[in-house]
Design an enzyme around this catalytic site. Structure first.
Site, mmCIF file in Angstrom:
data_model
loop_
_atom_site.group_PDB
_atom_site.id
_atom_site.type_symbol
_atom_site.label_atom_id
_atom_site.label_comp_id
_atom_site.label_asym_id
_atom_site.label_seq_id
_atom_site.Cartn_x
_atom_site.Cartn_y
_atom_site.Cartn_z
ATOM 1 N N HIS A 212 -2.810 10.385 -28.568
ATOM 2 C CA HIS A 212 -3.299 11.086 -28.734
ATOM 3 C C HIS A 212 -2.623 12.380 -28.004
ATOM 4 O O HIS A 212 -2.709 13.899 -27.769
ATOM 5 C CB HIS A 212 -4.411 12.118 -28.244
ATOM 6 C CG HIS A 212 -5.502 11.443 -29.465
ATOM 7 N ND1 HIS A 212 -5.483 11.580 -30.818
ATOM 8 C CD2 HIS A 212 -5.903 10.042 -29.341
ATOM 9 C CE1 HIS A 212 -6.254 10.826 -31.569
ATOM 10 N NE2 HIS A 212 -6.431 9.747 -30.670
ATOM 11 N N LYS B 279 13.855 6.451 3.664
ATOM 12 C CA LYS B 279 12.789 6.232 4.067
ATOM 13 C C LYS B 279 14.003 7.571 5.747
ATOM 14 O O LYS B 279 13.862 8.035 6.559
ATOM 15 C CB LYS B 279 13.143 5.119 4.906
ATOM 16 C CG LYS B 279 11.922 3.823 3.608
ATOM 17 C CD LYS B 279 11.440 3.131 3.884
ATOM 18 C CE LYS B 279 10.642 2.370 3.007
ATOM 19 N NZ LYS B 279 10.811 0.636 3.160
ATOM 20 N N GLY C 192 6.920 -7.844 -1.661
ATOM 21 C CA GLY C 192 5.724 -7.548 -1.600
ATOM 22 C C GLY C 192 5.036 -7.463 -2.511
ATOM 23 O O GLY C 192 3.376 -6.895 -3.385
ATOM 24 N N ARG C 193 5.983 -7.507 -4.041
ATOM 25 C CA ARG C 193 5.232 -7.010 -5.103
ATOM 26 C C ARG C 193 4.606 -7.915 -5.859
ATOM 27 O O ARG C 193 4.464 -8.409 -6.685
ATOM 28 C CB ARG C 193 6.394 -6.137 -6.214
ATOM 29 C CG ARG C 193 8.183 -6.697 -6.100
ATOM 30 C CD ARG C 193 9.227 -6.161 -6.647
ATOM 31 N NE ARG C 193 10.368 -6.217 -6.705
ATOM 32 C CZ ARG C 193 10.717 -6.539 -5.556
ATOM 33 N NH1 ARG C 193 10.521 -5.826 -4.368
ATOM 34 N NH2 ARG C 193 12.173 -6.599 -5.354
ATOM 35 N N LYS D 205 2.971 -5.805 4.046
ATOM 36 C CA LYS D 205 3.845 -6.746 4.758
ATOM 37 C C LYS D 205 4.240 -6.424 6.251
ATOM 38 O O LYS D 205 4.551 -7.935 7.146
ATOM 39 C CB LYS D 205 4.819 -7.066 4.051
ATOM 40 C CG LYS D 205 5.072 -8.297 3.550
ATOM 41 C CD LYS D 205 6.162 -8.672 2.683
ATOM 42 C CE LYS D 205 7.886 -9.467 2.928
ATOM 43 N NZ LYS D 205 8.513 -10.208 2.491
ATOM 44 N N GLU E 246 3.542 5.723 6.298
ATOM 45 C CA GLU E 246 2.972 5.718 5.282
ATOM 46 C C GLU E 246 1.576 5.553 5.689
ATOM 47 O O GLU E 246 0.449 6.127 6.356
ATOM 48 C CB GLU E 246 3.041 5.468 3.694
ATOM 49 C CG GLU E 246 4.158 6.592 3.044
ATOM 50 C CD GLU E 246 5.465 6.241 2.458
ATOM 51 O OE1 GLU E 246 5.698 5.709 4.172
ATOM 52 O OE2 GLU E 246 6.093 6.608 1.758
ATOM 53 N N GLU F 281 10.939 -2.180 -9.343
ATOM 54 C CA GLU F 281 11.730 -2.493 -8.090
ATOM 55 C C GLU F 281 12.722 -3.877 -7.879
ATOM 56 O O GLU F 281 13.403 -4.137 -6.752
ATOM 57 C CB GLU F 281 10.795 -2.849 -6.659
ATOM 58 C CG GLU F 281 11.188 -2.615 -5.168
ATOM 59 C CD GLU F 281 10.168 -2.267 -4.686
ATOM 60 O OE1 GLU F 281 8.888 -3.073 -4.779
ATOM 61 O OE2 GLU F 281 9.273 -1.249 -3.937
HETATM 62 O O1 F6P Z 1 9.648 0.387 0.595
HETATM 63 C C1 F6P Z 1 9.183 -0.435 -0.277
HETATM 64 C C2 F6P Z 1 8.549 -1.382 0.041
HETATM 65 O O2 F6P Z 1 8.835 -2.361 1.005
HETATM 66 C C3 F6P Z 1 8.407 -2.649 -1.654
HETATM 67 O O3 F6P Z 1 8.698 -3.250 -1.425
HETATM 68 C C4 F6P Z 1 6.608 -2.641 -0.336
HETATM 69 O O4 F6P Z 1 5.556 -3.639 -1.239
HETATM 70 C C5 F6P Z 1 6.468 -1.315 0.200
HETATM 71 O O5 F6P Z 1 7.616 -0.717 0.625
HETATM 72 C C6 F6P Z 1 5.535 -1.555 1.519
HETATM 73 O O6 F6P Z 1 5.328 -2.409 2.342
HETATM 74 P P1 F6P Z 1 4.441 -3.079 2.846
HETATM 75 O O7 F6P Z 1 3.536 -3.829 2.659
HETATM 76 O O8 F6P Z 1 5.607 -3.798 4.290
HETATM 77 O O9 F6P Z 1 3.801 -2.036 3.996
#
Ligand code: F6P
Length: 519
Positions: free
Chosen positions: A380, A489, A263-264, A206, A212, A349
């Protein structure tokens, strides 16, 4: 800024009445006795047939009075006004001053929306049409055999879970890989089996700033060049609200979305491109249609027959009156293996908050811990604790009536196990002697989908989104921000160079000791 119209739940008359009701009866409520007294009427009263989803709530620790009081709590807390504010596109995400309009992503082009949302709806459909055309073109391009989605959190869990869930609808010829972790083992493992000329990378973020994802995207681009890949424009696409950053990264093909999509809550947007590549344009439109049907149910059904509302109220009852701190989900369908992980982000979240929307500290619990594994595997492993442990953990079963495989005898066994577990949790077993006694009266909810299709999955996921909305609205929290992910972060950015330099100045002794150990 939209002001909240309701009263915070713990300041309502209904909250006090619920407390008294719990003290008087709720704590001693026995669902077995309720069934003896109420029989079929209880099943009828506590089940709900919403679009594509049937839910049996009757094995929960509630009676009609409990639900009446919970409905009163919803009314006093202003749930309906808050819901209507969301659907009207008001900026209910107040800490970021944003509207919350994931419902618009699944609205048909000709639906009636507020005047100020017409342009947004037109944008949604223009992007959707372009994305689905691209997906269809690529589905016909047999030189692309591998699609690698690079994204994390909402840019990974939703599309990953849905692609897996709808495997039975996926045309053969393409493999889907999802790389989320900054741990290079993950990307290296995926790249090992790939050829650049047959691979499409989707960079899903987003913000297009997530550390990452940026690290993995850079490494993928480097690998592409080093392995002889040519034509980045054909082999990389970006799914983002930050189209400029994607262009600066060197990606021409971009599909955008908007800051009003959390995002979610984004699998319905361009973030869903892997889904469209897997199940095709018609499949993706069916997923949206299923979700839209649930949006309409949530928006218009009376609260007492509104499935997301009834579920959200039950969540409040368990969390704030029974004091249950966790809830487990058991999808009895192996294609739903990633559902618990997806729902963890959606619920925890969204509702893992300790202050209300105006920043005032809360004196009651919010998001429970959500966890689970597919049945029958969980049986199990940890079901022992659900049956005989000292904590009560409400369990949710997700069963699908029709299988999409032909293997004889498997599906009835699977369904029988789900039913038997729900029955055992409720009935228990007395008088078998010490270790063999089951207390019973352990609550569960049982969902039934007729088939696992794009429509039914879309409806089920939208139901869950609105359920999380409901409990969050009652708690008076902002379910649409996530400030709690920021601190780690920032600290990681400080620590990373210290791992190289060994400088531990100003750090606590534990972190300093661990850095020394890891060097
Ligand atoms: O760090 C949490 C978050 O902001 C989530 O809310 C989001 O889904 C995820 O990181 C990834 O964010 P982006 O889509 O901006 O890379």
């Amino acid at each position: 800024m939209s002001a909240r119209t309701g009263v915070r739940c713990d300041r309502t008359a209904a909250w006090k009445q619920l407390r008294a009701h719990y003290d008087e009866l709720g704590a001693r409520f026995d669902v077995r006795t309720a069934f003896e007294a109420d029989g079929d009427a209880r099943f009828a009263a506590f089940s709900e047939a919403a679009p594509h989803v049937f839910a049996d709530l009757s094995k929960n620790l509630i009676d009609r009075r409990t639900e009446e009081l919970l409905l009163a709590l919803a009314r006093e807390s202003g749930l309906e006004a808050h819901r209507d504010a969301m659907f009207a596109g008001q900026p209910i995400n107040r800490t970021e001053d944003r509207a919350v309009m994931h419902f618009l992503l699944r609205a048909p082009a000709d639906v009636t929306v507020a005047e100020h949302n017409k342009a947004a709806l037109a944008d949604v459909h223009a992007t959707l049409d372009a994305m689905l055309a691209y997906a269809e073109q690529l589905r016909g391009d047999h030189t692309i055999t591998d699609v690698v989605n690079i994204g994390i959190g909402g840019s990974d869990l939703g599309p990953q879970m849905v692609v897996r869930a709808l495997d039975a609808f996926t045309a053969p010829g393409k493999r889907f890989h999802f790389v989320s972790n900054v741990d290079g083992h993950e990307l290296a493992g995926v790249l090992k089996g790939l050829a650049p000329e047959h691979t499409l990378f989707l960079i899903a973020s987003k913000t297009f700033t997530t550390a990452e994802t940026m690290t993995n995207a850079q490494s993928a681009k480097r690998w592409f060049a080093q392995s002889g890949g040519v034509d980045v424009a054909r082999h990389f696409a970006a799914l983002t609200t930050n189209v400029e950053a994607a262009r600066a990264f060197g990606i021409e093909k971009t599909f955008g979305f908007w800051d009003w999509v959390g995002g979610r809550y984004s699998l319905w947007s361009a973030i869903g491109l892997p889904i469209a590549l897997a199940i095709g344009a018609d499949g993706f439109r069916a997923l949206l249609a299923g979700a839209h049907a649930m949006d309409e149910h949530f928006r218009t059904a009376p609260l007492a027959q509104n499935l997301p509302v009834r579920l959200g109220l039950l969540d409040v009852w368990y969390r704030n009156f029974h004091g249950f701190t966790s809830r487990s989900i058991a999808p009895y369908h192996s294609a739903l293996a990633r559902l618990p992980a997806y729902l963890q982000q959606l619920e925890m979240e969204s509702n893992g908050k300790q202050v209300d929307a105006s920043g005032e500290a809360l004196s009651f619990g919010t998001s429970p811990v959500l966890w689970g594994e597919p049945g029958t595997n969980g049986q199990h492993a940890y079901f022992q604790m659900l049956h005989q442990g000292t904590d009560v953990i409400p369990l949710e079963f997700v069963a699908v009536r029709d299988a999409t495989h032909e293997l004889e005898g498997h599906h009835p066994k699977l369904l029988a196990n789900a039913l038997a577990q729900a029955q055992a949790l409720m009935a228990g077993q007395a008088d078998a002697g010490g270790h063999k006694n089951f207390p019973g009266n352990r609550p569960s909810t049982f969902f039934v989908l007729d088939k696992l299709t794009p429509e039914s999955l879309g409806a089920f996921l939208a139901m869950y989104e609105h359920r999380v909305f409901t409990s969050g609205a009652l708690w008076g929290i902002n379910s649409f921000d996530q400030w709690g992910v920021e601190l780690g972060k920032v600290l990681a950015r400080d620590i990373e160079p210290r791992l190289a330099s060994g400088d531990t100045q100003g750090l606590d002794a534990s972190t300093a000791g661990l850095i020394a150990r890891l060097r």
